[in-house]
Design a protein around this motif. Structure first.
Motif, PDB file in Angstrom:
ATOM      1  N   TRP A  78       0.835  -1.201   0.000  1.00  0.00           N
ATOM      2  CA  TRP A  78       0.000   0.000   0.000  1.00  0.00           C
ATOM      3  C   TRP A  78       0.870   1.251   0.000  1.00  0.00           C
ATOM      4  O   TRP A  78       0.585   2.212  -0.712  1.00  0.00           O
ATOM      5  CB  TRP A  78      -0.929  -0.001   1.214  1.00  0.00           C
ATOM      6  N   MET A  85      -2.905   5.779  -5.909  1.00  0.00           N
ATOM      7  CA  MET A  85      -4.282   5.474  -5.520  1.00  0.00           C
ATOM      8  C   MET A  85      -5.084   6.718  -5.156  1.00  0.00           C
ATOM      9  O   MET A  85      -6.305   6.717  -5.280  1.00  0.00           O
ATOM     10  CB  MET A  85      -4.291   4.490  -4.351  1.00  0.00           C
ATOM     11  N   GLY A  86      -4.424   7.735  -4.663  1.00  0.00           N
ATOM     12  CA  GLY A  86      -5.120   8.970  -4.321  1.00  0.00           C
ATOM     13  C   GLY A  86      -5.927   8.843  -3.039  1.00  0.00           C
ATOM     14  O   GLY A  86      -5.633   8.024  -2.169  1.00  0.00           O
ATOM     15  N   PRO A  87      -6.976   9.651  -2.919  1.00  0.00           N
ATOM     16  CA  PRO A  87      -7.774   9.655  -1.684  1.00  0.00           C
ATOM     17  C   PRO A  87      -8.495   8.329  -1.423  1.00  0.00           C
ATOM     18  O   PRO A  87      -8.720   7.962  -0.279  1.00  0.00           O
ATOM     19  CB  PRO A  87      -8.792  10.769  -1.906  1.00  0.00           C
ATOM     20  N   GLN A  88      -8.844   7.611  -2.468  1.00  0.00           N
ATOM     21  CA  GLN A  88      -9.526   6.331  -2.280  1.00  0.00           C
ATOM     22  C   GLN A  88      -8.612   5.337  -1.560  1.00  0.00           C
ATOM     23  O   GLN A  88      -9.060   4.561  -0.716  1.00  0.00           O
ATOM     24  CB  GLN A  88      -9.962   5.767  -3.622  1.00  0.00           C
ATOM     25  N   GLY A  89      -7.331   5.356  -1.856  1.00  0.00           N
ATOM     26  CA  GLY A  89      -6.378   4.487  -1.171  1.00  0.00           C
ATOM     27  C   GLY A  89      -6.241   4.847   0.294  1.00  0.00           C
ATOM     28  O   GLY A  89      -6.130   3.973   1.151  1.00  0.00           O
ATOM     29  N   VAL A  91      -8.578   6.282   2.172  1.00  0.00           N
ATOM     30  CA  VAL A  91      -9.812   5.871   2.849  1.00  0.00           C
ATOM     31  C   VAL A  91      -9.813   4.361   3.084  1.00  0.00           C
ATOM     32  O   VAL A  91     -10.195   3.889   4.162  1.00  0.00           O
ATOM     33  CB  VAL A  91     -11.044   6.312   2.029  1.00  0.00           C
ATOM     34  N   SER A  92      -9.361   3.601   2.103  1.00  0.00           N
ATOM     35  CA  SER A  92      -9.365   2.144   2.262  1.00  0.00           C
ATOM     36  C   SER A  92      -8.395   1.701   3.353  1.00  0.00           C
ATOM     37  O   SER A  92      -8.710   0.804   4.140  1.00  0.00           O
ATOM     38  CB  SER A  92      -9.040   1.459   0.941  1.00  0.00           C
TER      39      SER A  92
END
Length: 116
Positions: A78, A85-89, A91-92
């Protein structure tokens, strides 16, 4: 879809495994004696019962260690692709951390981290 290539690869792999097992049985040295079939105990005869129970705490610590060890193994890939990945990464991974922290809090509250 044509699965011919897949079937050929699987059959080749099975044939290779069979040949290797047969070859190892054919050329391996054999010696059969009574001591060969006994349980290995470092060469020292046991005194009393060999079977003893371990405390559950050992297993619990091992499971908790594995949980956080796997967490670390997931964090490295990660961290490598975080910028892609940006913000989605983000958050995940935060969701992943929240689940792990909740698991740690549960184990802590139940007293699983205290050695008794």
């Amino acid at each position: 879809m044509n699965f011919t290539f897949l079937v050929v690869v699987l059959l080749t792999a099975l044939a290779f495994v069979g040949v290797v097992i047969a070859l190892s049985r054919a050329i391996s040295p054999r010696s059969y004696n009574v001591q060969k079939f006994e349980a290995y105990e470092c060469g020292i005869p046991t005194r009393g019962k060999s079977w003893m129970q371990f405390r559950v705490g050992y297993y619990l610590f091992a499971i908790l260690f594995l949980m956080f060890d796997v967490e670390t193994a997931f964090l490295f890939p990660w961290a490598v692709v975080m910028h892609d990945m940006g913000p989605q990464g983000l958050v995940s991974i935060l969701f992943f951390f929240i689940i792990l922290v909740l698991g740690l809090a549960y184990a802590w509250r139940k007293g699983a981290l205290e050695w008794k």
